[in-house]
Design a protein around this motif. Structure first.
Motif, PDB file in Angstrom:
ATOM      1  N   UNK A  65      37.322  45.783  42.754  1.00  0.00           N
ATOM      2  CA  UNK A  65      37.207  45.426  41.344  1.00  0.00           C
ATOM      3  C   UNK A  65      35.802  45.631  40.802  1.00  0.00           C
ATOM      4  N   UNK A  66      34.797  45.264  41.599  1.00  0.00           N
ATOM      5  CA  UNK A  66      33.394  45.439  41.185  1.00  0.00           C
ATOM      6  C   UNK A  66      33.071  46.928  41.055  1.00  0.00           C
ATOM      7  N   UNK A  67      33.532  47.715  42.038  1.00  0.00           N
ATOM      8  CA  UNK A  67      33.235  49.151  42.030  1.00  0.00           C
ATOM      9  C   UNK A  67      33.872  49.866  40.840  1.00  0.00           C
ATOM     10  N   UNK A  68      35.031  49.392  40.406  1.00  0.00           N
ATOM     11  CA  UNK A  68      35.759  50.067  39.326  1.00  0.00           C
ATOM     12  C   UNK A  68      35.586  49.382  37.972  1.00  0.00           C
ATOM     13  N   UNK A  69      34.725  48.372  37.912  1.00  0.00           N
ATOM     14  CA  UNK A  69      34.552  47.638  36.657  1.00  0.00           C
ATOM     15  C   UNK A  69      33.862  48.531  35.630  1.00  0.00           C
ATOM     16  N   UNK A  70      34.398  48.618  34.424  1.00  0.00           N
ATOM     17  CA  UNK A  70      33.835  49.516  33.398  1.00  0.00           C
ATOM     18  C   UNK A  70      32.395  49.147  33.021  1.00  0.00           C
ATOM     19  N   UNK A  71      31.564  50.134  32.888  1.00  0.00           N
ATOM     20  CA  UNK A  71      30.183  49.918  32.442  1.00  0.00           C
ATOM     21  C   UNK A  71      30.186  49.351  31.029  1.00  0.00           C
TER      22      UNK A  71
ATOM     23  N   UNK B 176      30.805  40.853  32.745  1.00  0.00           N
ATOM     24  CA  UNK B 176      31.327  40.336  34.016  1.00  0.00           C
ATOM     25  C   UNK B 176      32.119  39.047  33.815  1.00  0.00           C
ATOM     26  N   UNK B 177      31.962  38.445  32.638  1.00  0.00           N
ATOM     27  CA  UNK B 177      32.728  37.227  32.336  1.00  0.00           C
ATOM     28  C   UNK B 177      34.218  37.503  32.428  1.00  0.00           C
ATOM     29  N   UNK B 178      34.631  38.694  31.998  1.00  0.00           N
ATOM     30  CA  UNK B 178      36.056  39.051  32.052  1.00  0.00           C
ATOM     31  C   UNK B 178      36.542  39.228  33.484  1.00  0.00           C
ATOM     32  N   UNK B 179      35.642  39.696  34.341  1.00  0.00           N
ATOM     33  CA  UNK B 179      35.987  39.811  35.774  1.00  0.00           C
ATOM     34  C   UNK B 179      36.254  38.429  36.355  1.00  0.00           C
ATOM     35  N   UNK B 180      35.331  37.506  36.073  1.00  0.00           N
ATOM     36  CA  UNK B 180      35.480  36.129  36.569  1.00  0.00           C
ATOM     37  C   UNK B 180      36.736  35.482  35.987  1.00  0.00           C
ATOM     38  N   UNK B 181      37.001  35.737  34.706  1.00  0.00           N
ATOM     39  CA  UNK B 181      38.182  35.159  34.059  1.00  0.00           C
ATOM     40  C   UNK B 181      39.465  35.694  34.693  1.00  0.00           C
TER      41      UNK B 181
ATOM     42  N   UNK C  99      41.565  45.346  35.505  1.00  0.00           N
ATOM     43  CA  UNK C  99      41.854  43.923  35.727  1.00  0.00           C
ATOM     44  C   UNK C  99      42.699  43.689  36.976  1.00  0.00           C
ATOM     45  N   UNK C 100      43.341  44.750  37.469  1.00  0.00           N
ATOM     46  CA  UNK C 100      44.278  44.594  38.574  1.00  0.00           C
ATOM     47  C   UNK C 100      43.630  44.027  39.836  1.00  0.00           C
ATOM     48  N   UNK C 101      42.496  44.582  40.249  1.00  0.00           N
ATOM     49  CA  UNK C 101      41.856  44.147  41.496  1.00  0.00           C
ATOM     50  C   UNK C 101      41.391  42.692  41.439  1.00  0.00           C
ATOM     51  N   UNK C 102      40.648  42.269  40.390  1.00  0.00           N
ATOM     52  CA  UNK C 102      40.235  40.862  40.360  1.00  0.00           C
ATOM     53  C   UNK C 102      41.402  39.884  40.247  1.00  0.00           C
ATOM     54  N   UNK C 103      42.452  40.255  39.502  1.00  0.00           N
ATOM     55  CA  UNK C 103      43.626  39.385  39.402  1.00  0.00           C
ATOM     56  C   UNK C 103      44.315  39.271  40.761  1.00  0.00           C
ATOM     57  N   UNK C 104      44.441  40.388  41.463  1.00  0.00           N
ATOM     58  CA  UNK C 104      45.077  40.372  42.780  1.00  0.00           C
ATOM     59  C   UNK C 104      44.243  39.562  43.770  1.00  0.00           C
ATOM     60  N   UNK C 105      42.923  39.721  43.725  1.00  0.00           N
ATOM     61  CA  UNK C 105      42.038  38.964  44.621  1.00  0.00           C
ATOM     62  C   UNK C 105      42.190  37.466  44.381  1.00  0.00           C
ATOM     63  N   UNK C 106      42.198  37.066  43.122  1.00  0.00           N
ATOM     64  CA  UNK C 106      42.340  35.647  42.797  1.00  0.00           C
ATOM     65  C   UNK C 106      43.692  35.094  43.205  1.00  0.00           C
ATOM     66  N   UNK C 107      44.742  35.887  43.004  1.00  0.00           N
ATOM     67  CA  UNK C 107      46.093  35.432  43.369  1.00  0.00           C
ATOM     68  C   UNK C 107      46.210  35.226  44.868  1.00  0.00           C
TER      69      UNK C 107
END
Length: 266
Positions: A81-87, A91-96, A179-187
């Protein structure tokens, strides 16, 4: 000759039902339909589920195995998720997204699976056998330590199913694949927490108001109201969907094996 459970089913369904029942009878070491509903077995030795030693081995899982298998998967999805996060995207959206996977998506899935899948009312002997393998054995022998967490033969297919579901929603429908990777990680982290909390509610003395509440909540599910209180890591969805009995209608405390003894630690 077909069993009475097969009567009333149409042609092909009768055949499938009979074949499934024959397969289960050949594989399983016990007849789950013969166990009275709600019966609890306190024997310290785990009931054998399969005739095959190889299959029986996979019905026993420790909490350590869950952590060893799934925590690296969480780390992988976080890194992805970090590697593919849009420039330029905060990062708040990643955490959310990660937090929503832990606190909302997993807890809702936990509730839905527990209420509508694990506590599905079987309509025939085949369904009774399958449901007993998934969850009935835990209610029959809730004290067996190696049958408290979800075995990989169940959790891995579920993880694949939910990954595909999240991909369809977040990538195909919403158009936000990042959003897929961070959501999957959190789940998945939510799932790990679920298995750890579930194990703790049965075998550890809890400290703190929240953990004591979760222990009592789950013990009440087992020993008082197995058709209510489906949440393990939270009672939020029980409150929302009205499967949390009002406090004033709860029965008086029981003595001996049950709520009183299990809430204090076992």
């Amino acid at each position: 000759m077909l069993s009475p459970d097969c009567r009333g089913l149409a042609g092909g369904e009768v055949y499938v039902e009979a074949r499934c029942m024959k397969l289960l009878e050949d594989l399983m070491a016990l007849d789950a339909s013969a166990i009275p509903h709600g019966e609890i077995n306190s024997d310290p030795t785990a009931v054998r589920l399969f005739r095959s030693r190889w299959l029986e081995f996979f019905t026993h899982v420790t909490p350590q195995a869950v952590v060893l298998i799934w925590l690296p998967v969480v780390a992988f999805f976080v890194a992805l998720g970090v590697a593919r996060w849009p420039n330029g995207l905060s990062a708040v959206w990643f955490v959310a997204a990660f937090a929503s996977g832990v606190a909302l998506l997993w807890t809702l899935m936990e509730y839905i699976l527990h209420r509508f899948v694990f506590h599905f009312e079987p309509r025939n002997k085949t369904q009774a056998q399958i449901l007993f393998l998934f969850h009935g054995i835990h209610h029959f022998q809730p004290h067996i330590k190696t049958r408290l967490v979800m075995p990989p033969v169940v959790s891995v297919p579920l993880a694949i199913f939910f990954y595909v579901l999240f991909w369809l929603v977040l990538d195909v429908i919403v158009g936000a694949p990042y959003l897929l990777a961070p959501v999957m990680a959190g789940t998945i982290l939510g799932y790990i927490a679920y298995d750890m909390v579930h194990y703790a509610t049965h075998h550890l003395a809890m400290k703190g108001a929240v953990m004591k509440f979760l222990k009592r909540h789950h013990m009440e599910h087992h020993f008082r109201t197995p058709e209510m209180r489906f949440g393990v890591t939270t009672s939020m969805w029980d409150q929302i969907f009205r499967t949390e009995p009002p406090r004033e209608t709860r029965p008086a405390e029981t003595s001996g094996r049950g709520i009183s003894s299990d809430v204090s630690g076992s």
